[in-house]
Write an enzyme that holds these catalytic residues in place. Structure first.
Site, PDB file in Angstrom:
ATOM      1  N   LYS A 157     -63.237 -25.726  94.176  1.00  0.00           N
ATOM      2  CA  LYS A 157     -63.175 -25.002  92.902  1.00  0.00           C
ATOM      3  C   LYS A 157     -63.845 -25.828  91.815  1.00  0.00           C
ATOM      4  O   LYS A 157     -63.384 -26.924  91.483  1.00  0.00           O
ATOM      5  CB  LYS A 157     -61.716 -24.763  92.482  1.00  0.00           C
ATOM      6  CG  LYS A 157     -61.639 -23.874  91.251  1.00  0.00           C
ATOM      7  CD  LYS A 157     -60.302 -23.930  90.567  1.00  0.00           C
ATOM      8  CE  LYS A 157     -60.304 -24.795  89.346  1.00  0.00           C
ATOM      9  NZ  LYS A 157     -61.218 -24.381  88.284  1.00  0.00           N
ATOM     10  N   GLU A 200     -58.948 -38.852  91.382  1.00  0.00           N
ATOM     11  CA  GLU A 200     -59.783 -39.664  90.479  1.00  0.00           C
ATOM     12  C   GLU A 200     -59.509 -39.149  89.075  1.00  0.00           C
ATOM     13  O   GLU A 200     -59.813 -37.992  88.763  1.00  0.00           O
ATOM     14  CB  GLU A 200     -61.273 -39.495  90.808  1.00  0.00           C
ATOM     15  CG  GLU A 200     -61.677 -39.986  92.174  1.00  0.00           C
ATOM     16  CD  GLU A 200     -61.591 -41.488  92.320  1.00  0.00           C
ATOM     17  OE1 GLU A 200     -61.418 -42.188  91.308  1.00  0.00           O
ATOM     18  OE2 GLU A 200     -61.671 -41.968  93.457  1.00  0.00           O
ATOM     19  N   CYS A 244     -65.386 -40.307  82.512  1.00  0.00           N
ATOM     20  CA  CYS A 244     -64.077 -40.906  82.819  1.00  0.00           C
ATOM     21  C   CYS A 244     -64.104 -42.420  82.635  1.00  0.00           C
ATOM     22  O   CYS A 244     -63.101 -43.024  82.289  1.00  0.00           O
ATOM     23  CB  CYS A 244     -63.677 -40.568  84.239  1.00  0.00           C
ATOM     24  SG  CYS A 244     -64.970 -40.952  85.413  1.00  0.00           S
ATOM     25  N   GLU A 291     -57.211 -40.950  75.975  1.00  0.00           N
ATOM     26  CA  GLU A 291     -58.592 -40.668  76.372  1.00  0.00           C
ATOM     27  C   GLU A 291     -59.137 -39.563  75.470  1.00  0.00           C
ATOM     28  O   GLU A 291     -58.608 -38.457  75.434  1.00  0.00           O
ATOM     29  CB  GLU A 291     -58.598 -40.200  77.830  1.00  0.00           C
ATOM     30  CG  GLU A 291     -59.986 -40.022  78.363  1.00  0.00           C
ATOM     31  CD  GLU A 291     -59.989 -39.536  79.812  1.00  0.00           C
ATOM     32  OE1 GLU A 291     -59.137 -38.711  80.177  1.00  0.00           O
ATOM     33  OE2 GLU A 291     -60.861 -39.989  80.567  1.00  0.00           O
TER      34      GLU A 291
HETATM   35  P1  NAD Z   1     -58.783 -31.074  83.948  1.00  0.00           P
HETATM   36  O1  NAD Z   1     -57.757 -31.907  84.600  1.00  0.00           O
HETATM   37  O2  NAD Z   1     -58.387 -30.241  82.795  1.00  0.00           O
HETATM   38  O3  NAD Z   1     -59.447 -30.062  84.996  1.00  0.00           O
HETATM   39  C1  NAD Z   1     -59.986 -30.522  86.215  1.00  0.00           C
HETATM   40  C2  NAD Z   1     -59.948 -29.391  87.208  1.00  0.00           C
HETATM   41  O4  NAD Z   1     -58.585 -29.045  87.467  1.00  0.00           O
HETATM   42  C3  NAD Z   1     -60.633 -28.110  86.726  1.00  0.00           C
HETATM   43  O5  NAD Z   1     -61.338 -27.511  87.792  1.00  0.00           O
HETATM   44  C4  NAD Z   1     -59.453 -27.264  86.294  1.00  0.00           C
HETATM   45  O6  NAD Z   1     -59.722 -25.867  86.342  1.00  0.00           O
HETATM   46  C5  NAD Z   1     -58.402 -27.655  87.312  1.00  0.00           C
HETATM   47  N1  NAD Z   1     -57.021 -27.393  86.882  1.00  0.00           N
HETATM   48  C6  NAD Z   1     -56.557 -27.268  85.608  1.00  0.00           C
HETATM   49  N2  NAD Z   1     -55.222 -26.999  85.618  1.00  0.00           N
HETATM   50  C7  NAD Z   1     -54.840 -26.982  86.925  1.00  0.00           C
HETATM   51  C8  NAD Z   1     -53.598 -26.770  87.579  1.00  0.00           C
HETATM   52  N3  NAD Z   1     -52.477 -26.513  86.892  1.00  0.00           N
HETATM   53  N4  NAD Z   1     -53.553 -26.839  88.924  1.00  0.00           N
HETATM   54  C9  NAD Z   1     -54.687 -27.092  89.631  1.00  0.00           C
HETATM   55  N5  NAD Z   1     -55.891 -27.271  89.069  1.00  0.00           N
HETATM   56  C10 NAD Z   1     -55.977 -27.226  87.732  1.00  0.00           C
HETATM   57  O7  NAD Z   1     -59.978 -32.078  83.595  1.00  0.00           O
HETATM   58  P2  NAD Z   1     -61.343 -31.742  82.872  1.00  0.00           P
HETATM   59  O8  NAD Z   1     -61.036 -31.475  81.446  1.00  0.00           O
HETATM   60  O9  NAD Z   1     -62.120 -30.731  83.648  1.00  0.00           O
HETATM   61  O10 NAD Z   1     -62.126 -33.130  83.045  1.00  0.00           O
HETATM   62  C11 NAD Z   1     -61.896 -34.206  82.246  1.00  0.00           C
HETATM   63  C12 NAD Z   1     -60.979 -35.209  82.918  1.00  0.00           C
HETATM   64  O11 NAD Z   1     -61.524 -35.596  84.174  1.00  0.00           O
HETATM   65  C13 NAD Z   1     -60.866 -36.499  82.127  1.00  0.00           C
HETATM   66  O12 NAD Z   1     -59.537 -36.928  82.096  1.00  0.00           O
HETATM   67  C14 NAD Z   1     -61.720 -37.475  82.912  1.00  0.00           C
HETATM   68  O13 NAD Z   1     -61.396 -38.803  82.725  1.00  0.00           O
HETATM   69  C15 NAD Z   1     -61.501 -37.016  84.303  1.00  0.00           C
HETATM   70  N6  NAD Z   1     -62.595 -37.476  85.190  1.00  0.00           N
HETATM   71  C16 NAD Z   1     -62.341 -38.497  86.067  1.00  0.00           C
HETATM   72  C17 NAD Z   1     -63.354 -38.976  86.907  1.00  0.00           C
HETATM   73  C18 NAD Z   1     -63.103 -40.084  87.889  1.00  0.00           C
HETATM   74  O14 NAD Z   1     -63.899 -40.257  88.822  1.00  0.00           O
HETATM   75  N7  NAD Z   1     -62.047 -40.859  87.756  1.00  0.00           N
HETATM   76  C19 NAD Z   1     -64.631 -38.414  86.846  1.00  0.00           C
HETATM   77  C20 NAD Z   1     -64.843 -37.376  85.944  1.00  0.00           C
HETATM   78  C21 NAD Z   1     -63.812 -36.910  85.119  1.00  0.00           C
END
Ligand code: NAD
Length: 505
Positions: free
Chosen positions: A194, A270, A305, A404
């Protein structure tokens, strides 16, 4: 990075006019509408205008995708292929991604706001590179034979887990998917992925390219739709053997609950970060430090991130480094991401821009001083632009130093002693990345060892490359790492086979 030519804005606009976007779910080798018939709008964050209506999948679509992935896992059409053939198909797919680099880069840019210079030269090239790199390892990784007693042959082998679910964020839509798809598919698993709803378009096209490259139906399935329905359905599905998630720490935690309440699937997370960059007093080349510090926090609009969002600088160097940063920021033009000279495009959405602006307001309210940026710009474009922003006089207990922000906002924090610098750097619930600047070998090794972070860069902002594992300590990660051959193990089960030989008659 590669030397691919960045298209001009006019060339990009012409190419956009003839783009044919894939907007439906990709299941069992073909596109289909969501069973509920719903669609959601994806917009261009540089203009605030809609781009396309994307299928809004739900739990029933996840059931369908998991069933397709399950069949493909169980009948061995992928896992039991000769490893050399699996390698060949994945490399053919990587080659197709490369061949469609400009198209995919344009899709990524209009959907996410990332500058075209980045998507052409980095995001899409690295996506292909990641898949190719893991594919090349397939027929070079061996199992083991244990030192068993006479009359016994004991082998230790790795087998695919089965169906791997992946839930992906919007900041590097294609590349974050590749970090999961590369090792999970290379080790013989099938997948249901997804993408984030802001940025679903590139992955749908990449999945189609997999099929065109000859990867069998059902091996790679993409279900678009909200996290709260599609993401949760993948996390809870008993037909999914492992879920690999990249995103926020809050959502990551939920996957542990989903697994604990269901089939105890393997969970790989991650997550976020609040990464420090420490500048020691012996450093003389502050121009280079400023250039690296800017990459660390302004690259990808700070939607990264591993963004180096806390610049922890020795008191004796603070003023000079701030001057160098002011000069460096001129190298970071904000603007239309289709303009080849732009280095900061818009943030991904209006709501995310509002979050970043709220953090900037909280920094001011808690007593930090904005010395660069700090206000929305280019609002007349309809886009969500925030320029490079630097706060001076930040204390590590202020909200902007603890949470963050995921935007181009840097906090400058002073220190006096090495011990204080290390304590400040580690005073965060996260532990993804860190960098330190010093010409003193002793300081470099001592401090690199003391830092609680999964990736430490010395004298440059660095995340390693495809060969090195990437993942975080503490609230930044759980269960595994992306990249490197280490990523292969986490998508496999380890099996012991203990063979008792009959005695010679
Ligand atoms: P997010 O956690 O809001 O969403 C990530 C994914 O999870 C999306 O596809 C979203 O639709 C899905 N999601 C949201 N709610 C959910 C639920 N209740 N159950 C299951 N899935 C759900 O994150 P974001 O805003 O898309 O991305 C930013 C975050 O990602 C930041 O915190 C960033 O640090 C992190 N990030 C980490 C890495 C890493 O490698 N450590 C890399 C990139 C981004």
């Amino acid at each position: 990075m590669t030397d691919t030519l960045i298209p001009t804005r006019d060339a990009s606009l012409a190419a956009i006019a003839s783009l044919s976007l894939r907007t439906r779910l990709f299941i069992d080798g073909g596109f289909r509408d969501a069973q509920g018939g719903g669609r959601f709008t994806t917009e261009n964050p540089a203009t605030g205008k809609p781009i396309a209506e994307v299928a809004e999948g739900g739990p029933l679509d996840v059931d369908l995708a998991v069933a397709a992935a399950r069949r493909a896992a169980d009948d061995g059409r992928w896992s039991r292929l000769n490893p050399a053939d699996r390698k060949r198909l994945l490399i053919a797919w990587a080659d197709r991604i490369d061949a469609h680099r400009e198209e995919l880069a344009l899709i990524e840019t209009i959907d996410s706001g990332k500058p075209i210079a980045d998507t052409v030269s980095f995001d899409i090239g690295e996506t292909a590179n990641c898949i190719r790199w893991h594919a090349e390892a397939i027929d070079k990784l061996y199992g083991q034979v244990a030192p068993a007693p006479e009359g016994i042959v004991a082998t230790i082998t790795h087998e695919p887990l089965g169906v791997v679910g992946a839930v992906i964020p919007w900041n590097y839509p294609a590349l974050m998917a590749a970090w999961k798809m590369g090792p999970a598919l290379a080790t013989g698993n099938t997948m249901v992925i997804k993408p984030a709803s802001y940025t679903a378009l590139s992955l749908l096209r990449i999945a189609e390219l997999a099929s065109e490259a000859g990867i069998p139906d059902g091996v790679l399935n993409v279900v678009t739709g909200p996290g709260a329905s599609v993401g949760e359905a993948i996390g809870r599905h008993d037909g999914v053997d492992c879920v690999a998630f990249t995103g926020s720490t809050d959502v990551g935690r939920r996957f542990l609950h989903y697994a604990a309440e269901g089939n105890l699937k393997r969970v790989l997370l991650e997550l976020g970060g609040k990464s420090p960059q420490i500048v020691f007093p012996d450093v003389t080349d502050l121009v280079s430090v400023a250039a690296n510090a800017a990459i660390a926090i302004f690259m990808n609009m700070g939607e990264n991130c591993s963004a180096g969002s806390r610049l922890i600088v020795h008191r004796s160097k603070r003023a000079a480094l701030l001057e160098a940063l002011e000069v460096e920021v001129a190298n970071w033009p904000v603007g239309d991401p289709l303009d080849s000279s732009t280095r900061l495009g818009p943030l991904v959405s209006r709501s995310h821009m509002e979050t970043v602006l709220r953090y900037i307001a909280s920094g001011r309210a808690e007593g930090a001083r904005v010395v660069l940026g700090g206000e929305r710009v280019l609002a007349e474009s309809g886009g969500y632009f925030v320029p490079p922003t630097v706060f001076d006089g930040v204390r590590n207990d202020m909200t902007i130093a603890r949470e963050e922000i995921f935007g181009p906002v840097l906090s400058v924090i002073e220190f006096d002693t090495e011990a204080e610098a290390v304590a400040l750097a580690n005073d965060t619930p996260y532990g993804l990345a860190a960098s330190l600047y010093t010409d003193d070998l002793h300081v470099a090794h001592r401090v690199a060892r003391d830092l609680k972070a999964g990736v430490v860069g010395v004298n440059a902002y660095a995340e390693g490359d495809q060969t090195t594992p990437f993942g975080g300590y503490r609230l930044s990660g759980f269960g595994g790492h992306d990249k490197g051959v280490q990523a292969h193990d986490q998508y496999t089960e380890t099996k012991t086979t203990w063979i008792t030989l009959r005695s010679r008659p």
